[in-house]
Design an enzyme around this catalytic site. Structure first.
Site, PDB file in Angstrom:
ATOM      1  N   ASN A  96       0.805  -1.218   0.000  1.00 17.27           N
ATOM      2  CA  ASN A  96       0.000   0.000   0.000  1.00 17.27           C
ATOM      3  C   ASN A  96       0.841   1.272   0.000  1.00 17.27           C
ATOM      4  O   ASN A  96       0.337   2.335  -0.319  1.00 17.27           O
ATOM      5  CB  ASN A  96      -0.958   0.001   1.191  1.00 17.27           C
ATOM      6  CG  ASN A  96      -0.279  -0.353   2.482  1.00 17.27           C
ATOM      7  OD1 ASN A  96       0.269  -1.453   2.636  1.00 17.27           O
ATOM      8  ND2 ASN A  96      -0.270   0.578   3.416  1.00 17.27           N
ATOM      9  N   HIS A 128     -13.492  -0.270  -0.802  1.00 18.12           N
ATOM     10  CA  HIS A 128     -13.216   1.178  -0.906  1.00 18.12           C
ATOM     11  C   HIS A 128     -11.886   1.498  -1.581  1.00 18.12           C
ATOM     12  O   HIS A 128     -11.598   2.658  -1.858  1.00 18.12           O
ATOM     13  CB  HIS A 128     -13.341   1.867   0.459  1.00 18.12           C
ATOM     14  CG  HIS A 128     -12.187   1.695   1.397  1.00 18.12           C
ATOM     15  ND1 HIS A 128     -11.157   2.597   1.473  1.00 18.12           N
ATOM     16  CD2 HIS A 128     -11.906   0.739   2.307  1.00 18.12           C
ATOM     17  CE1 HIS A 128     -10.301   2.210   2.410  1.00 18.12           C
ATOM     18  NE2 HIS A 128     -10.737   1.071   2.929  1.00 18.12           N
ATOM     19  N   THR A 134     -25.990  -9.338  10.475  1.00 13.47           N
ATOM     20  CA  THR A 134     -26.852  -9.073   9.331  1.00 13.47           C
ATOM     21  C   THR A 134     -26.037  -8.487   8.182  1.00 13.47           C
ATOM     22  O   THR A 134     -25.252  -7.560   8.380  1.00 13.47           O
ATOM     23  CB  THR A 134     -27.963  -8.089   9.744  1.00 13.47           C
ATOM     24  OG1 THR A 134     -28.679  -8.680  10.825  1.00 13.47           O
ATOM     25  CG2 THR A 134     -28.897  -7.785   8.590  1.00 13.47           C
ATOM     26  N   CYS A 166      -3.205   4.238   7.123  1.00  7.60           N
ATOM     27  CA  CYS A 166      -3.603   3.188   8.055  1.00  7.60           C
ATOM     28  C   CYS A 166      -2.819   3.265   9.344  1.00  7.60           C
ATOM     29  O   CYS A 166      -3.231   2.746  10.363  1.00  7.60           O
ATOM     30  CB  CYS A 166      -3.376   1.834   7.421  1.00  7.60           C
ATOM     31  SG  CYS A 166      -3.849   1.829   5.708  1.00  7.60           S
TER      32      CYS A 166
HETATM   33  C1  LIG Z   1      -6.567  -0.346   2.941  1.00  8.62           C
HETATM   34  C2  LIG Z   1      -5.876  -1.610   3.250  1.00  8.62           C
HETATM   35  C3  LIG Z   1      -6.307  -2.450   4.276  1.00  8.62           C
HETATM   36  C4  LIG Z   1      -7.446  -2.076   5.200  1.00  8.62           C
HETATM   37  O1  LIG Z   1      -8.659  -2.182   4.534  1.00  8.62           O
HETATM   38  P1  LIG Z   1      -9.996  -1.661   5.235  1.00  8.62           P
HETATM   39  O2  LIG Z   1     -11.067  -2.118   4.317  1.00  8.62           O
HETATM   40  O3  LIG Z   1      -9.855  -0.192   5.304  1.00  8.62           O
HETATM   41  O4  LIG Z   1     -10.078  -2.317   6.567  1.00  8.62           O
HETATM   42  C5  LIG Z   1      -5.649  -3.622   4.494  1.00  8.62           C
HETATM   43  N1  LIG Z   1      -4.609  -3.976   3.726  1.00  8.62           N
HETATM   44  C6  LIG Z   1      -4.155  -3.191   2.734  1.00  8.62           C
HETATM   45  C7  LIG Z   1      -3.006  -3.640   1.912  1.00  8.62           C
HETATM   46  C8  LIG Z   1      -4.780  -1.993   2.459  1.00  8.62           C
HETATM   47  O5  LIG Z   1      -4.305  -1.219   1.484  1.00  8.62           O
END
Ligand SMILES: *Cc1c(COP(=O)(O)O)cnc(C)c1O
Length: 389
Positions: A154, A204, A243, A329
């Site tokens: 990321n 997302h 749910t 993150c």
């Molecule tokens: C964004 C990301 C996550 C976290 O995903 P969420 O849906 O926001 O919990 C985990 N791993 C990587 C590599 C990411 O880029």
């Protein structure tokens, strides 16, 4: 504003939002309601989405898809689920292997398991960001239950040699999990062809809604045993009670469909834009270096260090360009990026680095305008600190 932070999140595509709309109000049923048409319709929508997601990653059976709240939960379910299921079996094994440049959703879960008494090996990466499949083979022992390696990083976008690592795991009879949150919809991901047992991803990061993700759990033999994180009504095969958020699931599937329909053309476009951005910066500035391998990398990602620059001050001087110095993150932690440190960069060079994430809405005008502003801001900062330029 110019948004160049597509590895942090992406806007939901208007077509995704449109596909979700009826499922909030008109078709609001609970997918687990068996006694009326509201429930049946919701269930049919969920199962259609499950099929879309399975097909998108090459999973043979839609039942292999477990809906979660996002990649963080999927990673937790994969690591904690495998570890706790193994602990419950006599002679089940207690060792996990992962990599220093993993997302915190994997690394911190592995560290929590280590505090519970599991053994964890964190493998290093080379200066380009790659983990060596031979190092994975050496790390595996008779107690190893799971190897977890990020598909696409990321921060630096580097694509790991997933097939080679999967081959090692298969040969040694160890489960293989990959966090593919940045990869699905950006580069080809085929779990069957690659040999990945468990795969995490999230809507997302691919122009879908926030708050919905999935874990693929391979069916068939040898069986993947997982303990759930959440207990309750027994949804999702007993692996994830709660749910189902039908609108988010419908939006996730629509986003996946759109991303896959356009994957190659969009990848080519982003690589061309990225090259243009890098060429422009390098034409005007000295000391612009790329962190991580530039070839085996996510199409929309660049991570650059500017010799002698303080990246936080640089971003503060660029309020009209949305950029980051690392990972959103772990932005709650002020330490320099552990991913860049794992490449072997000294702190001063880590602090001179920024991540540029291009995406679906990025145009060549955006790239040129962002480059011009970055060039100007770097020049101003270097003029103020001539000793370090
Ligand atoms: C964004 C990301 C996550 C976290 O995903 P969420 O849906 O926001 O919990 C985990 N791993 C990587 C590599 C990411 O880029």
């Amino acid at each position: 504003m110019i948004y160049l932070d597509h590895q942090a999140t992406t806007p939901a595509d208007a077509r995704v939002v449109e596909a979700m709309a009826p499922w909030w109000t008109r078709d609001f049923g609970n997918a687990a309601s068996r006694t009326h048409v509201y429930g049946w319709r919701a269930e049919a929508a969920v199962e259609a989405a499950r099929e879309t997601l399975a097909r998108a990653i090459g999973a043979g059976d839609p039942r292999e898809i477990i809906f979660t709240s996002g990649a963080t939960e999927s990673d937790n379910l994969a690591l904690q689920g495998v570890a706790h299921a193994a602990r419950a079996r006599r002679g089940g094994g207690d060792h996990l292997v992962t990599v220093a440049t993993e997302h915190p959703a994997v690394l911190d879960t592995a560290r929590a398991l280590a505090r519970e008494g599991f053994a964890v090996t964190e493998l290093p990466v080379d200066p380009a960001g790659f983990v060596d499949p031979d190092a994975v083979a050496h790390a595996i022992n008779e107690r190893t239950i799971l190897v977890s390696v990020l598909w696409a990083n990321n921060e630096i976008g580097v694509l790991q040699p997933i097939e080679a690592i999967a081959a090692v795991c298969r040969q040694r009879g160890v489960l293989f999990h990959s966090d593919a949150a940045q990869a699905v919809g950006k580069v080809p991901v085929d779990v069957a062809a690659a040999g990945v047992d468990l795969l995490s991803w999230t809507a997302h990061k691919l122009y879908g809604p926030k708050g919905i993700g999935a874990l693929r759990v391979r069916s068939g033999r040898p069986r993947v045993r997982l303990a759930p994180l959440l207990y309750g009504g027994g949804h999702e095969n007993g692996l994830r009670s709660g749910t189902l958020p039908v609108p988010l699931i419908v939006g996730f599937a629509k986003a996946v469909e759109l991303a896959l329909a356009d994957l190659e053309a969009e990848a080519d476009r982003l690589i061309a834009l990225r090259s243009r951005l890098l060429a422009r910066l390098r034409a005007e500035l000295d000391g612009v270096l790329v962190n991580g391998d530039l070839e085996r990398r996510l199409p929309g990602n660049l991570n650059l260090r500017f010799a002698g620059i303080d990246a936080d001050a640089l971003l503060a001087a660029l309020p009209e360009v949305a950029l980051s110095t690392g990972s959103a993150c772990s932005s709650a932690r002020p330490e320099p990026s552990s991913v860049l440190r794992a490449l072997g960069l000294p702190d001063a060079e880590v602090r001179a680095s920024i991540r540029l994430g291009l995406g679906r809405s990025t145009t060549s005008e955006d790239v040129d305008a962002a480059a011009d502003r970055i060039i100007a801001a770097v020049r101003v900062q270097r003029a103020q600190r001539p000793h370090s330029a």
